[in-house]
Design a protein around this motif. Structure first.
Motif, PDB file in Angstrom:
ATOM      1  N   ASP A   1       0.812  -1.216   0.000  1.00 46.79           N
ATOM      2  CA  ASP A   1       0.000   0.000   0.000  1.00 46.79           C
ATOM      3  C   ASP A   1       0.844   1.263   0.000  1.00 46.79           C
ATOM      4  N   ALA A   2       2.130   1.108  -0.265  1.00 48.26           N
ATOM      5  CA  ALA A   2       2.997   2.290  -0.250  1.00 48.26           C
ATOM      6  C   ALA A   2       2.577   3.279  -1.337  1.00 48.26           C
ATOM      7  N   LYS A   3       2.389   4.514  -0.938  1.00 52.55           N
ATOM      8  CA  LYS A   3       1.986   5.561  -1.891  1.00 52.55           C
ATOM      9  C   LYS A   3       3.237   6.282  -2.373  1.00 52.55           C
ATOM     10  N   VAL A   4       4.059   5.527  -3.123  1.00 52.00           N
ATOM     11  CA  VAL A   4       5.351   6.034  -3.565  1.00 52.00           C
ATOM     12  C   VAL A   4       5.372   6.079  -5.088  1.00 52.00           C
ATOM     13  N   GLU A   5       5.825   7.181  -5.616  1.00 56.12           N
ATOM     14  CA  GLU A   5       6.064   7.298  -7.050  1.00 56.12           C
ATOM     15  C   GLU A   5       7.562   7.485  -7.271  1.00 56.12           C
ATOM     16  N   LEU A   6       8.193   6.537  -7.968  1.00 59.59           N
ATOM     17  CA  LEU A   6       9.605   6.662  -8.276  1.00 59.59           C
ATOM     18  C   LEU A   6       9.780   7.591  -9.467  1.00 59.59           C
ATOM     19  N   VAL A   7      10.675   8.556  -9.332  1.00 58.49           N
ATOM     20  CA  VAL A   7      10.890   9.571 -10.368  1.00 58.49           C
ATOM     21  C   VAL A   7      12.322   9.455 -10.874  1.00 58.49           C
ATOM     22  N   PRO A   8      12.545   8.744 -11.989  1.00 59.23           N
ATOM     23  CA  PRO A   8      13.898   8.680 -12.558  1.00 59.23           C
ATOM     24  C   PRO A   8      14.305  10.058 -13.088  1.00 59.23           C
ATOM     25  N   THR A   9      15.483  10.500 -12.717  1.00 50.78           N
ATOM     26  CA  THR A   9      15.964  11.789 -13.209  1.00 50.78           C
ATOM     27  C   THR A   9      16.834  11.571 -14.445  1.00 50.78           C
ATOM     28  N   LYS A  10      16.769  12.495 -15.375  1.00 56.14           N
ATOM     29  CA  LYS A  10      17.510  12.357 -16.631  1.00 56.14           C
ATOM     30  C   LYS A  10      19.000  12.252 -16.378  1.00 56.14           C
ATOM     31  N   HIS A  11      19.481  13.046 -15.452  1.00 57.94           N
ATOM     32  CA  HIS A  11      20.891  12.997 -15.050  1.00 57.94           C
ATOM     33  C   HIS A  11      20.949  12.754 -13.551  1.00 57.94           C
ATOM     34  N   ASN A  12      22.004  12.110 -13.100  1.00 54.97           N
ATOM     35  CA  ASN A  12      22.184  11.959 -11.668  1.00 54.97           C
ATOM     36  C   ASN A  12      22.395  13.336 -11.055  1.00 54.97           C
ATOM     37  N   LEU A  13      21.559  13.687 -10.094  1.00 55.31           N
ATOM     38  CA  LEU A  13      21.584  15.058  -9.563  1.00 55.31           C
ATOM     39  C   LEU A  13      22.865  15.351  -8.797  1.00 55.31           C
ATOM     40  N   VAL A  14      23.425  14.337  -8.137  1.00 59.72           N
ATOM     41  CA  VAL A  14      24.696  14.555  -7.434  1.00 59.72           C
ATOM     42  C   VAL A  14      25.804  14.826  -8.443  1.00 59.72           C
ATOM     43  N   ASP A  15      25.776  14.136  -9.573  1.00 60.96           N
ATOM     44  CA  ASP A  15      26.777  14.381 -10.612  1.00 60.96           C
ATOM     45  C   ASP A  15      26.695  15.816 -11.116  1.00 60.96           C
ATOM     46  N   VAL A  16      25.473  16.342 -11.236  1.00 64.18           N
ATOM     47  CA  VAL A  16      25.293  17.720 -11.698  1.00 64.18           C
ATOM     48  C   VAL A  16      25.906  18.683 -10.688  1.00 64.18           C
ATOM     49  N   VAL A  17      25.676  18.434  -9.396  1.00 68.15           N
ATOM     50  CA  VAL A  17      26.257  19.288  -8.351  1.00 68.15           C
ATOM     51  C   VAL A  17      27.778  19.158  -8.356  1.00 68.15           C
ATOM     52  N   TRP A  18      28.265  17.966  -8.521  1.00 69.41           N
ATOM     53  CA  TRP A  18      29.702  17.678  -8.523  1.00 69.41           C
ATOM     54  C   TRP A  18      30.394  18.392  -9.691  1.00 69.41           C
ATOM     55  N   GLY A  19      29.746  18.387 -10.839  1.00 67.13           N
ATOM     56  CA  GLY A  19      30.236  19.125 -11.997  1.00 67.13           C
ATOM     57  C   GLY A  19      31.584  18.664 -12.488  1.00 67.13           C
ATOM     58  N   THR A  20      32.402  19.620 -12.860  1.00 72.26           N
ATOM     59  CA  THR A  20      33.705  19.300 -13.459  1.00 72.26           C
ATOM     60  C   THR A  20      34.710  18.759 -12.446  1.00 72.26           C
ATOM     61  N   GLN A  21      34.391  18.844 -11.172  1.00 73.29           N
ATOM     62  CA  GLN A  21      35.296  18.319 -10.146  1.00 73.29           C
ATOM     63  C   GLN A  21      35.184  16.807  -9.997  1.00 73.29           C
ATOM     64  N   ARG A  22      34.154  16.209 -10.605  1.00 67.10           N
ATOM     65  CA  ARG A  22      33.982  14.761 -10.507  1.00 67.10           C
ATOM     66  C   ARG A  22      35.095  14.061 -11.283  1.00 67.10           C
ATOM     67  N   PRO A  23      35.764  13.091 -10.665  1.00 63.97           N
ATOM     68  CA  PRO A  23      36.856  12.385 -11.357  1.00 63.97           C
ATOM     69  C   PRO A  23      36.357  11.654 -12.596  1.00 63.97           C
ATOM     70  N   ALA A  24      37.252  11.453 -13.546  1.00 58.99           N
ATOM     71  CA  ALA A  24      36.919  10.716 -14.756  1.00 58.99           C
ATOM     72  C   ALA A  24      36.805   9.224 -14.448  1.00 58.99           C
ATOM     73  N   ARG A  25      36.004   8.530 -15.233  1.00 65.70           N
ATOM     74  CA  ARG A  25      35.863   7.084 -15.061  1.00 65.70           C
ATOM     75  C   ARG A  25      37.144   6.392 -15.533  1.00 65.70           C
ATOM     76  N   PRO A  26      37.713   5.485 -14.722  1.00 59.68           N
ATOM     77  CA  PRO A  26      38.923   4.770 -15.139  1.00 59.68           C
ATOM     78  C   PRO A  26      38.654   3.879 -16.350  1.00 59.68           C
ATOM     79  N   SER A  27      39.672   3.715 -17.160  1.00 57.97           N
ATOM     80  CA  SER A  27      39.603   2.808 -18.312  1.00 57.97           C
ATOM     81  C   SER A  27      40.979   2.185 -18.483  1.00 57.97           C
ATOM     82  N   ASN A  28      41.299   1.260 -17.579  1.00 53.06           N
ATOM     83  CA  ASN A  28      42.641   0.687 -17.522  1.00 53.06           C
ATOM     84  C   ASN A  28      42.721  -0.631 -18.295  1.00 53.06           C
ATOM     85  N   VAL A  29      43.930  -1.149 -18.376  1.00 56.56           N
ATOM     86  CA  VAL A  29      44.144  -2.380 -19.135  1.00 56.56           C
ATOM     87  C   VAL A  29      43.429  -3.558 -18.480  1.00 56.56           C
TER      88      VAL A  29
END
Length: 664
Positions: A202-230
């Motif tokens: 009976d949970a009255k919950v609506e899940l709202v997927p956001t287009k972008h991760n909101l923390v990533d938007v706040v983090w901005g250019t300071q967010r480290p790049a994703r590793p792509s190692n051997v």
């Protein structure tokens, strides 16, 4: 030597710190200008070198990385920016979990969203942010650390304490207070099962997927790049089984269905590949899709790799491929699969309560078991050298801090064959710091180790033939140990012995036997807020499921089976005073064959893998039963016989081993 080559490749700042520690055990070390070119290999990818500071070279971390030192992080501006974004989506709550899109426990720095927004950087916890409040939910391993790191914007929710809800329960409760609770999520970072639990009943919950991760938007250019190692192949003579055979076993279990894999350690195990994208964990960012016709592996740098019977595609093409492939037939998804993946499988995927690959990976083959035994004996030699060195250093009144001591321990391990790096940040903790269960010393201003305080060292390493994880609690002082401390240590030891000597029928789970580790502590009104044991990967993640020993009901779903490795680590922690933990890794082995046992079913027990003396100075022999005294003496005899030959020529270490392994 690869040790010297790896040090030569470090930055000057790192080299200046590491070289002195290594030279204490390897005086003939030469630096970069004296070295020949690195050795050539015939493997598809160059293997990461085996040496010290390995985390920079082999397992993706730098020795300058932040440690989990409890320091308050100010989050006012970050939370304010996040709340402005929440207004754009009209969400009442935004969920920020710990995991990446692969459900990983240990994550790359680019995925440390919860740590960024809250300041708490422990490995487990979930943040809920509302327009007026912010909550951090975590378990007992991190209560002290979280309390120190969270600023006044946050309320710490101590999960497991009476009347404290989980984050899912909090959402369900608050959904009853309004007509429609809009919960903002990143569908890649929440499991399909968690999403379902939030919206069921009976949970009255609506899940709202956001287009972008909101923390990533706040983090901005300071967010480290994703590793792509051997990424490199693990030889079959190390893995004990080729990937083609493993794929056949998976297909046999699928019975014509399709399977989507997102867990990084499962993919690494299945294809006998290893990487360095996540610190301390030899894994790489990837997805995999398997059906009766083909196996498709999606990874970064796909053009550099070929595997028999496997189609390699770019990591970025996974989502488009999945959407089309899922239309072909029935698809199984492991329980940790994200909502984003599940949503693309139409019609709805067949629900799965277990991971086929996870279950197969948990049972080690004979080659892996042999590797575990060998690597733990070598690792024990490094620990003995370290503790002997530390005792001598403290006795000479030479100050040594927790962080520098941890570097010294790493240097001993780095000199061993097959070393690839640490399996987690070393917990080198003196006195009150040891009461912080997952403490790690900071790189600067680390506490000086006091010889009159209890010292707790929880550490481990990655070797190509096995992964280690061992905790020892020691006392190096000359003053008598407090009776309270000796009694608590001995109660922990009794719990450790109870698990080590356990014999149990087929079908028994770690949930059932967990209380055996706590019985002695309970007799004194003591306990600990963490599990008693976790699975351990073979040159993979130091924490491995699905089995374990603990009070989590999930552990009751997986019986302990022959070939599983699991830690045995009861403890006790007195806030602002001291911490105690004794940890060995053990292997599930047959004890009584079914033709000689009740009910025509086999009985199992444990074989000890870890080989390192237990701190005898802290044992209250008067509390031990004769059988427990016999256990300690027999264990120490085994340690001395196996580790002693590896210490030949090191008189200091041999003398320490001889004394610590003397009969009680």
């Amino acid at each position: 030597m690869t040790v010297r080559w790896a040090i030569a490749r470090l930055s000057p700042a790192n080299r200046s710190r590491i070289v002195p520690a290594v030279r204490r055990i390897q005086p003939t070390l030469r630096l970069a200008s004296e070295l020949p070119p690195p050795p050539r290999t015939r493997t598809l990818f160059a293997r990461p070198p085996c040496s010290r500071a390995y985390s920079a070279i082999v397992l993706g971390h730098d020795v300058n990385d932040k440690a989990t030192m409890p320091t308050t992080v100010h989050t006012t501006e970050r939370i304010a920016a996040l709340r402005r974004l929440m207004e754009n989506y009209a969400v009442d709550v935004y969920v920020v979990g710990s995991a990446d899109e692969h459900g990983s426990e240990y994550i790359a720095s680019c995925d440390e969203r919860r740590a960024f927004i809250s300041g708490f950087d422990g490995s487990a916890g979930t943040a809920l942010i509302t327009p007026s409040s912010a909550f951090l939910f975590t378990d007992g391993r991190y209560f002290l650390q979280a309390a120190a790191q969270l600023d006044a914007n946050w309320e710490l929710m101590r999960v497991g304490v009476k009347d404290v809800p989980t984050w899912q329960e909090w959402i369900e409760k608050h959904s009853q207070k309004q007509e429609n609770l809009r919960v903002g999520i990143d569908p890649r970072l929440i499991s399909a099962s968690d999403a379902e639990s939030l919206t069921k009943n009976d949970a009255k919950v609506e899940l709202v997927p956001t287009k972008h991760n909101l923390v990533d938007v706040v983090w901005g250019t300071q967010r480290p790049a994703r590793p792509s190692n051997v990424v490199w192949q693990l030889p079959e003579d190390v893995a004990g089984e080729g990937h083609v055979t493993k794929l056949k076993r998976v297909r046999d279990a699928l019975d014509g269905k399709g399977l989507v894999l997102s867990a990084l350690d499962e993919i690494a195990w299945l294809f006998n590949l290893r990487g360095t994208d996540i610190a301390y964990n030899p894994v790489f960012f990837s997805y995999a899709i398997i059906d009766a016709q083909e196996a498709v592996l999606f990874l970064q740098g796909a053009e550099q790799l070929t595997l028999e019977g496997v189609r390699i595609e770019p990591y970025s093409s996974f989502w488009t491929y999945l959407e089309e492939w899922a239309k072909k037939g029935t698809v199984l998804l492991p329980p940790s699969t994200s909502l984003a993946v599940s949503s693309l499988v139409r019609p709805s995927p067949t629900p799965s309560t277990r991971s086929i690959v996870g279950d197969l990976k948990a049972i080690k083959n004979s080659t892996e078991c042999a590797g575990f035994r060998a690597s733990h004996v070598r690792d024990g030699a490094a620990l003995v050298k370290y503790f002997a060195w530390l005792e001598e250093t403290l006795a000479s009144s030479s100050p040594i801090n927790e962080y520098d001591a941890a570097l010294q321990l790493e240097s001993y391990r780095a000199a061993l064959p097959h070393f690839k790096g640490l399996s987690f940040p070393t917990i080198s903790s003196t006195g009150p710091n040891a009461a912080i269960i997952h403490y790690s010393p900071p790189t600067t201003n680390s506490s000086v180790i006091e010889k009159e305080h209890v010292y707790l060292c929880d550490s481990g390493a990655q070797y190509t033939d096995g992964t280690t994880d061992v905790t020892r609690t020691l006392y190096f002082g000359s003053s008598p140990v407090q009776d309270e401390v000796k009694r608590a240590f001995t109660r922990v030891l009794q719990g450790h012995i109870a698990i080590d000597t356990a014999v149990f029928p087929e079908g028994t789970t770690g949930f059932v036997i967990d209380s055996w580790a706590r019985r002695a502590l309970w007799s004194d009104g003591l306990d600990y807020r963490h599990g008693t044991g976790h699975g351990v990967g073979h040159y993979l993640n130091v924490h491995e499921g699905p089995h374990g020993i603990g009070t989590r009901i999930a552990y009751n779903g997986t019986p302990l089976k022959e070939g599983m490795t699991v830690s045995n680590e009861p403890g006790y922690y007195k806030e602002n005073a001291y911490g105690i933990r004794i940890e060995n890794v053990v292997l599930v082995v047959p004890k009584i064959p079914k033709d000689k046992a009740f009910g025509d079913k086999p009985f199992f027990g444990f074989e000890r893998l870890t080989m390192c003396p237990i701190g005898r100075a802290l044992i209250d022999v008067g509390l031990l039963e004769p059988s427990e005294i016999r256990w300690v003496d027999e264990y120490h005899t085994e340690v001395k016989e196996k580790v002693g030959p590896l210490l030949e020529g090191d008189e200091r270490a041999l003398k320490w081993l001889e004394r610590e392994c003397a009969p009680l």
